[in-house]
Scaffold this motif. Structure first.
Motif, mmCIF file in Angstrom:
data_model
loop_
_atom_site.group_PDB
_atom_site.id
_atom_site.type_symbol
_atom_site.label_atom_id
_atom_site.label_comp_id
_atom_site.label_asym_id
_atom_site.label_seq_id
_atom_site.Cartn_x
_atom_site.Cartn_y
_atom_site.Cartn_z
ATOM 1 N N ARG A 288 -3.666 -20.451 0.515
ATOM 2 C CA ARG A 288 -3.553 -19.627 1.716
ATOM 3 C C ARG A 288 -3.067 -18.229 1.351
ATOM 4 N N PHE A 289 -3.647 -17.230 2.005
ATOM 5 C CA PHE A 289 -3.280 -15.844 1.753
ATOM 6 C C PHE A 289 -2.925 -15.175 3.072
ATOM 7 N N ASP A 290 -1.766 -14.534 3.110
ATOM 8 C CA ASP A 290 -1.351 -13.740 4.254
ATOM 9 C C ASP A 290 -1.682 -12.286 3.928
ATOM 10 N N VAL A 291 -2.768 -11.778 4.512
ATOM 11 C CA VAL A 291 -3.267 -10.454 4.158
ATOM 12 C C VAL A 291 -2.247 -9.365 4.467
ATOM 13 N N ALA A 292 -1.631 -9.420 5.620
ATOM 14 C CA ALA A 292 -0.648 -8.402 5.997
ATOM 15 C C ALA A 292 0.514 -8.384 5.002
ATOM 16 N N GLU A 293 0.945 -9.551 4.600
ATOM 17 C CA GLU A 293 2.043 -9.653 3.635
ATOM 18 C C GLU A 293 1.621 -9.103 2.274
ATOM 19 N N LEU A 294 0.398 -9.400 1.870
ATOM 20 C CA LEU A 294 -0.102 -8.891 0.589
ATOM 21 C C LEU A 294 -0.224 -7.367 0.604
ATOM 22 N N ILE A 295 -0.725 -6.828 1.702
ATOM 23 C CA ILE A 295 -0.874 -5.378 1.813
ATOM 24 C C ILE A 295 0.475 -4.685 1.694
ATOM 25 N N ASP A 296 1.461 -5.185 2.420
ATOM 26 C CA ASP A 296 2.807 -4.597 2.341
ATOM 27 C C ASP A 296 3.361 -4.714 0.924
ATOM 28 N N GLY A 297 3.127 -5.853 0.291
ATOM 29 C CA GLY A 297 3.622 -6.054 -1.063
ATOM 30 C C GLY A 297 2.975 -5.110 -2.062
ATOM 31 N N VAL A 298 1.674 -4.947 -1.965
ATOM 32 C CA VAL A 298 0.968 -4.038 -2.881
ATOM 33 C C VAL A 298 1.462 -2.611 -2.696
ATOM 34 N N ARG B 120 -12.111 -8.363 1.808
ATOM 35 C CA ARG B 120 -12.687 -7.144 2.394
ATOM 36 C C ARG B 120 -11.725 -6.503 3.389
ATOM 37 N N GLN B 121 -11.067 -7.341 4.171
ATOM 38 C CA GLN B 121 -10.086 -6.823 5.132
ATOM 39 C C GLN B 121 -8.947 -6.113 4.402
ATOM 40 N N MET B 122 -8.448 -6.720 3.352
ATOM 41 C CA MET B 122 -7.344 -6.144 2.597
ATOM 42 C C MET B 122 -7.744 -4.833 1.936
ATOM 43 N N LEU C 13 -6.284 -0.895 2.338
ATOM 44 C CA LEU C 13 -5.670 -0.213 1.202
ATOM 45 C C LEU C 13 -6.518 0.932 0.652
ATOM 46 N N ALA C 14 -7.692 1.147 1.238
ATOM 47 C CA ALA C 14 -8.612 2.151 0.694
ATOM 48 C C ALA C 14 -7.983 3.537 0.622
ATOM 49 N N GLY C 15 -7.191 3.896 1.617
ATOM 50 C CA GLY C 15 -6.596 5.221 1.628
ATOM 51 C C GLY C 15 -5.521 5.430 0.583
ATOM 52 N N ALA D 17 -14.747 -9.052 -10.203
ATOM 53 C CA ALA D 17 -13.914 -8.330 -9.233
ATOM 54 C C ALA D 17 -13.117 -7.203 -9.874
ATOM 55 N N THR D 18 -13.541 -6.730 -11.048
ATOM 56 C CA THR D 18 -12.774 -5.692 -11.735
ATOM 57 C C THR D 18 -12.662 -4.421 -10.903
ATOM 58 N N ARG D 19 -13.736 -4.036 -10.252
ATOM 59 C CA ARG D 19 -13.693 -2.828 -9.410
ATOM 60 C C ARG D 19 -12.652 -2.971 -8.309
ATOM 61 N N GLU D 20 -12.635 -4.133 -7.677
ATOM 62 C CA GLU D 20 -11.694 -4.343 -6.590
ATOM 63 C C GLU D 20 -10.266 -4.399 -7.110
ATOM 64 N N ALA D 21 -10.077 -5.007 -8.276
ATOM 65 C CA ALA D 21 -8.745 -5.052 -8.876
ATOM 66 C C ALA D 21 -8.260 -3.639 -9.199
ATOM 67 N N MET D 22 -9.193 -2.779 -9.602
ATOM 68 C CA MET D 22 -8.836 -1.392 -9.895
ATOM 69 C C MET D 22 -8.283 -0.704 -8.645
ATOM 70 N N LEU D 23 -8.928 -0.925 -7.511
ATOM 71 C CA LEU D 23 -8.453 -0.323 -6.269
ATOM 72 C C LEU D 23 -7.066 -0.842 -5.893
ATOM 73 N N LEU D 24 -6.821 -2.104 -6.174
ATOM 74 C CA LEU D 24 -5.527 -2.696 -5.835
ATOM 75 C C LEU D 24 -4.400 -2.129 -6.694
ATOM 76 N N VAL D 25 -4.624 -2.004 -8.008
ATOM 77 C CA VAL D 25 -3.547 -1.480 -8.857
ATOM 78 C C VAL D 25 -3.300 -0.003 -8.556
ATOM 79 N N GLU D 26 -4.346 0.708 -8.147
ATOM 80 C CA GLU D 26 -4.143 2.103 -7.728
ATOM 81 C C GLU D 26 -3.295 2.172 -6.470
ATOM 82 N N ALA D 27 -3.581 1.280 -5.522
ATOM 83 C CA ALA D 27 -2.800 1.250 -4.279
ATOM 84 C C ALA D 27 -1.349 0.877 -4.551
#
Length: 338
Positions: free
Chosen positions: A4-14, A41-43, A47-49, A134-144
């Protein structure tokens, strides 16, 4: 049991730089499950900005060139200069078992101990191009998460090992001194993609040979780029073991970024990469869906047996697979809005 993943919690954590949340977020984007893809996709939209503010460096090289050791040394040097470094290290997956070694953290022993470094080994998953799906997506996450240097270390050099060039700003190729014919170990396509070349392990008795190799490769690069007004790819020497030449290699990376800004504009350059990513994601979703339902899996198995036995042709089997797949498209998860 499905994780299970809580997207809102993950976004705040990132956004807060929580390494555990970042790791779980990458796990989410790596998942192939349709319900996880929707959450991913939602996450990523949220985090795109916060992404896109890093220096993106792709690293590849001939086998034994010391890619992980080089990354360890360069990453530590950059952290000393005030950077935060994320390494997305892609390990090869076995075509037999599907497993991968995932040993990059042990080969980056010093860097992995730093609070300003994040190392994520990921299997290629048999993805053509040597880059994890998912390397591209992981890149966006570490940048965020605030990492301003992202290094994508790929499996190695070959005709299929060029996908990384489509997701980074600068593509760095590591070579070895006197590893046989200097052009035999790499293809012209790789030479055409390289923005910086470094001959590693230029230390001890190898130092002189490394300089000779760098000179030979520099001449080779002139043949690849025949137009006089084109940027000449710098060919440098370095030693990850002795920590020498690293500043010069990094400066070449920064110089190439300036060249991108002046020639194309970084936003336009990355925009073209996004278009390529769009098609890559679309093709991956279609391929996944071809095996995503029991009906399609059973049909694929029957068609494989029919082709193998000579009962039907590959062309007719392909047409049947596409016919059934097309009938299922409206009901597929990825065809529905989030």
């Amino acid at each position: 049991m499905s994780r299970r993943f809580d997207v809102a919690e993950l976004i705040d954590g990132v956004r807060g730089g929580d390494r555990v949340a970042l790791a779980r977020s990458i796990t989410l984007v790596e998942s192939r499950k349709p319900e996880h893809r929707k959450l991913a996709r939602q996450m990523l939209r949220e985090l795109a900005g916060s992404s896109g503010n890093s220096i993106r460096l792709g690293l590849s090289g001939v086998p034994g060139a010391g890619k992980s050791t080089f990354t360890d040394a360069l990453g530590c040097r950059l952290i000393d200069q005030g950077h935060r470094v994320a390494v997305l290290a892609v390990d090869p997956s076995s075509s037999v078992s599907g497993g991968s070694v995932l040993g990059d953290r042990t080969r980056m022993g010093i860097l992995s101990q730093s609070d300003d470094a994040f190392i994520r080994p990921s299997p290629t998953g048999l993805h053509l191009g040597g880059v994890a799906r998912a390397t591209r997506e992981a890149m966006l996450l570490v940048e965020a998460a605030g990492y301003d240097v992202v290094i994508v270390e790929t499996v190695g050099v070959g005709q299929s090992e060029v996908a990384v060039a489509g997701m980074v700003d600068t593509y760095l190729v590591l070579m070895l001194a006197r590893s046989g014919d200097q052009l035999q170990g790499i293809k012209k396509g790789i030479l055409e993609l390289a923005h910086v070349i470094a001959v590693n392990k230029a230390d001890g008795e190898n130092a002189a040979e490394a300089r000779v190799t760098a000179r030979d490769l520099s001449i080779a690069m002139k043949l690849v780029s025949s137009q006089a007004n084109e940027r000449r790819v710098p060919v440098l020497t370095c030693s990850a073991l002795e920590k020498s030449g690293l500043d010069e290699v990094w400066q070449a990376v920064l110089d190439h970024r300036v060249h991108l800004e002046k020639t194309y504009g970084l936003a336009k350059y990355r925009g073209a990469q996004q278009v390529s990513w769009m098609w890559s994601q679309t093709e991956a979703a279609v391929l996944d869906s071809l095996h995503g339902t029991r009906e399609m899996r059973e049909l694929a198995h029957r068609m494989e047996e029919a082709v193998d036995s000579g009962e039907t042709s590959a062309l007719d089997a392909s047409s049947e697979l596409l016919r059934v797949f097309a009938a299922q498209v409206p009901s597929l998860d990825w065809a529905q809005p989030d």
